[in-house]
Write a protein that holds these residues in place. Sequence first.
Motif, mmCIF file in Angstrom:
data_model
loop_
_atom_site.group_PDB
_atom_site.id
_atom_site.type_symbol
_atom_site.label_atom_id
_atom_site.label_comp_id
_atom_site.label_asym_id
_atom_site.label_seq_id
_atom_site.Cartn_x
_atom_site.Cartn_y
_atom_site.Cartn_z
ATOM 1 N N CYS A 77 -68.499 -11.866 16.799
ATOM 2 C CA CYS A 77 -67.510 -10.929 15.975
ATOM 3 C C CYS A 77 -66.622 -11.899 15.388
ATOM 4 N N GLN A 78 -66.136 -12.926 15.816
ATOM 5 C CA GLN A 78 -65.039 -13.650 15.383
ATOM 6 C C GLN A 78 -65.566 -14.725 14.293
ATOM 7 N N VAL A 79 -66.676 -15.311 14.615
ATOM 8 C CA VAL A 79 -67.246 -16.311 13.455
ATOM 9 C C VAL A 79 -68.083 -15.453 12.480
ATOM 10 N N GLY A 80 -68.897 -14.518 12.994
ATOM 11 C CA GLY A 80 -69.694 -13.825 11.925
ATOM 12 C C GLY A 80 -68.829 -12.916 11.287
ATOM 13 N N PHE A 81 -67.994 -12.036 11.765
ATOM 14 C CA PHE A 81 -67.204 -11.051 11.160
ATOM 15 C C PHE A 81 -66.235 -11.911 10.349
ATOM 16 N N MET A 83 -66.295 -14.971 9.035
ATOM 17 C CA MET A 83 -66.959 -15.407 7.883
ATOM 18 C C MET A 83 -67.313 -14.337 6.748
ATOM 19 N N LEU A 84 -67.598 -13.120 7.083
ATOM 20 C CA LEU A 84 -67.710 -11.952 6.132
ATOM 21 C C LEU A 84 -66.332 -11.672 5.306
ATOM 22 N N LEU A 85 -65.217 -11.602 6.071
ATOM 23 C CA LEU A 85 -63.988 -11.378 5.667
ATOM 24 C C LEU A 85 -63.763 -12.575 4.700
ATOM 25 N N ALA A 86 -63.924 -13.603 5.075
ATOM 26 C CA ALA A 86 -63.550 -14.734 4.306
ATOM 27 C C ALA A 86 -64.156 -14.727 2.819
ATOM 28 N N ILE A 87 -65.508 -14.347 2.974
ATOM 29 C CA ILE A 87 -66.339 -14.476 1.616
ATOM 30 C C ILE A 87 -65.922 -13.244 0.773
ATOM 31 N N ILE A 88 -65.560 -12.202 1.434
ATOM 32 C CA ILE A 88 -64.950 -10.948 0.539
ATOM 33 C C ILE A 88 -63.740 -11.255 0.086
ATOM 34 N N LEU A 89 -62.727 -11.738 0.702
ATOM 35 C CA LEU A 89 -61.414 -11.906 0.322
ATOM 36 C C LEU A 89 -61.411 -13.199 -0.729
ATOM 37 N N GLU A 90 -62.620 -14.010 -0.679
ATOM 38 C CA GLU A 90 -62.429 -14.985 -1.823
ATOM 39 C C GLU A 90 -63.414 -14.732 -2.865
ATOM 40 N N GLY A 91 -63.795 -13.389 -2.976
ATOM 41 C CA GLY A 91 -64.748 -12.988 -3.916
ATOM 42 C C GLY A 91 -64.075 -12.420 -5.006
ATOM 43 N N VAL A 105 -52.469 -9.513 6.944
ATOM 44 C CA VAL A 105 -52.670 -8.577 7.957
ATOM 45 C C VAL A 105 -53.750 -9.232 9.017
ATOM 46 N N TYR A 106 -54.894 -9.709 8.631
ATOM 47 C CA TYR A 106 -55.879 -9.996 9.434
ATOM 48 C C TYR A 106 -55.427 -11.327 10.348
ATOM 49 N N PHE A 107 -54.590 -11.950 9.659
ATOM 50 C CA PHE A 107 -54.182 -13.394 10.315
ATOM 51 C C PHE A 107 -52.857 -13.255 11.443
ATOM 52 N N MET A 108 -52.192 -12.257 11.083
ATOM 53 C CA MET A 108 -50.846 -11.749 11.742
ATOM 54 C C MET A 108 -51.247 -11.689 13.431
ATOM 55 N N PRO A 109 -52.200 -10.969 13.745
ATOM 56 C CA PRO A 109 -52.349 -10.864 15.246
ATOM 57 C C PRO A 109 -52.522 -12.264 16.241
ATOM 58 N N SER A 110 -53.060 -13.222 15.453
ATOM 59 C CA SER A 110 -53.407 -14.511 15.905
ATOM 60 C C SER A 110 -51.949 -15.243 16.434
ATOM 61 N N TYR A 167 -58.212 -12.644 17.187
ATOM 62 C CA TYR A 167 -58.618 -14.037 17.029
ATOM 63 C C TYR A 167 -59.400 -13.740 15.629
ATOM 64 N N THR A 168 -60.061 -12.872 15.172
ATOM 65 C CA THR A 168 -60.966 -12.969 14.036
ATOM 66 C C THR A 168 -60.430 -13.294 12.743
ATOM 67 N N GLY A 169 -58.919 -13.050 12.722
ATOM 68 C CA GLY A 169 -58.161 -13.414 11.714
ATOM 69 C C GLY A 169 -58.107 -14.997 11.441
ATOM 70 N N TYR A 170 -57.853 -15.456 12.490
ATOM 71 C CA TYR A 170 -57.634 -16.886 12.799
ATOM 72 C C TYR A 170 -58.671 -17.671 12.201
ATOM 73 N N ILE A 171 -59.890 -17.243 12.569
ATOM 74 C CA ILE A 171 -61.516 -17.884 12.259
ATOM 75 C C ILE A 171 -61.362 -17.691 10.857
ATOM 76 N N MET A 172 -61.111 -16.632 10.317
ATOM 77 C CA MET A 172 -61.286 -16.143 8.987
ATOM 78 C C MET A 172 -60.366 -17.010 7.915
ATOM 79 N N VAL A 173 -59.150 -17.587 8.423
ATOM 80 C CA VAL A 173 -58.378 -18.262 7.572
ATOM 81 C C VAL A 173 -58.975 -19.882 7.865
ATOM 82 N N LEU A 174 -59.443 -20.299 8.682
ATOM 83 C CA LEU A 174 -60.125 -21.389 8.959
ATOM 84 C C LEU A 174 -61.287 -21.544 7.781
ATOM 85 N N LEU A 175 -62.215 -20.512 7.687
ATOM 86 C CA LEU A 175 -63.351 -20.461 6.982
ATOM 87 C C LEU A 175 -62.544 -20.078 5.558
ATOM 88 N N LEU A 176 -61.512 -19.607 5.012
ATOM 89 C CA LEU A 176 -60.975 -19.503 3.912
ATOM 90 C C LEU A 176 -60.590 -20.727 3.360
#
Length: 290
Positions: A77-81, A83-91, A105-110, A167-176
């Motif tokens: 969920c955190q790494v897989g999803f 990464m998907l969010l990061a790819i979409i948001l950089e599209g 929005v996604y990063f705020m919970p962390s 924590y998914t948003g935190y991983i998303m930001v690192l991948l972004l």
Amino acid sequence: MRRKSYILFILPALIMILVFVYLPIVQNFYFSLFKMSSYSPTKQFVGLANYRMIFEDDVFYISLKNNTLYAVISVICQVGFGMLLAIILEGSFIGRKLKVFFRNVYFMPSLLSVTAVGLMFYFIYNPNIGLLNGILELIGLGDLKTAWLGNPKTAIYAVIAMSQWQYTGYIMVLLLVAIQKIPHEQYEAAEIDGASSFNKAIHITIPGIRDMIVVCTVITVIGAFKLFTEIYVMTQGGPYNSTQVLGTFMYRAAFAYDEMGYGSAIAVIIFAITFLASLVQIRFAYKGNN
């Protein structure tokens, strides 16, 4: 002279690490060989007896299973999803303002306290006044209502779901950040060759952020095996030890039952698991780069 100045700058940090990280680890190994109490100045040497007791304790295997389940779901969920969010948001199909909005929005919970989030989800899962059961009733799925944290079959999954939200948003930001470091020329060349967004993600983005994916996986797995606060706030290991993890198992042994040597032995096992998991993942990444 310059070399000595470098050493002087590094020395304070090195001393702090030695005193507050490595020395406690060595002491913990030492204490795990004794039967001892925090209220007694004496201790009895028992060798590996504490470790033998751990492997004979059924709660240890329940805890290990829950930590492993937590790690697997968190990586997916955190790494897989993430990464998907990061790819979409950089599209290119999302506007700049929307990108900024969704990143926040996604990063705020962390940024929120784990204790506060645990208490919030504790009330969300409340069987009588909780939001989750209320929504299920509202949409005609009242038959699915249950005491999410009071049911041994659902309690661990309810706690895991909370961590994924936080924590998914935190991983998303690192991948972004990793995606933004990929040379834009690679995407331009792929567009000239007629590559689709999916092909660019598979052949450029994911290989380009492989090292960061490994880092995120290591962070997630270590976090899953160091788990404590979420469980302690929401269930304290219950019901019937169904949400017990190694962290709460160690806390119960050391501070509830005052078996400090036994608790130290559990801490050694947690350290060994996280250390070996990190080595395996880093070694896997190293092979992938060769």
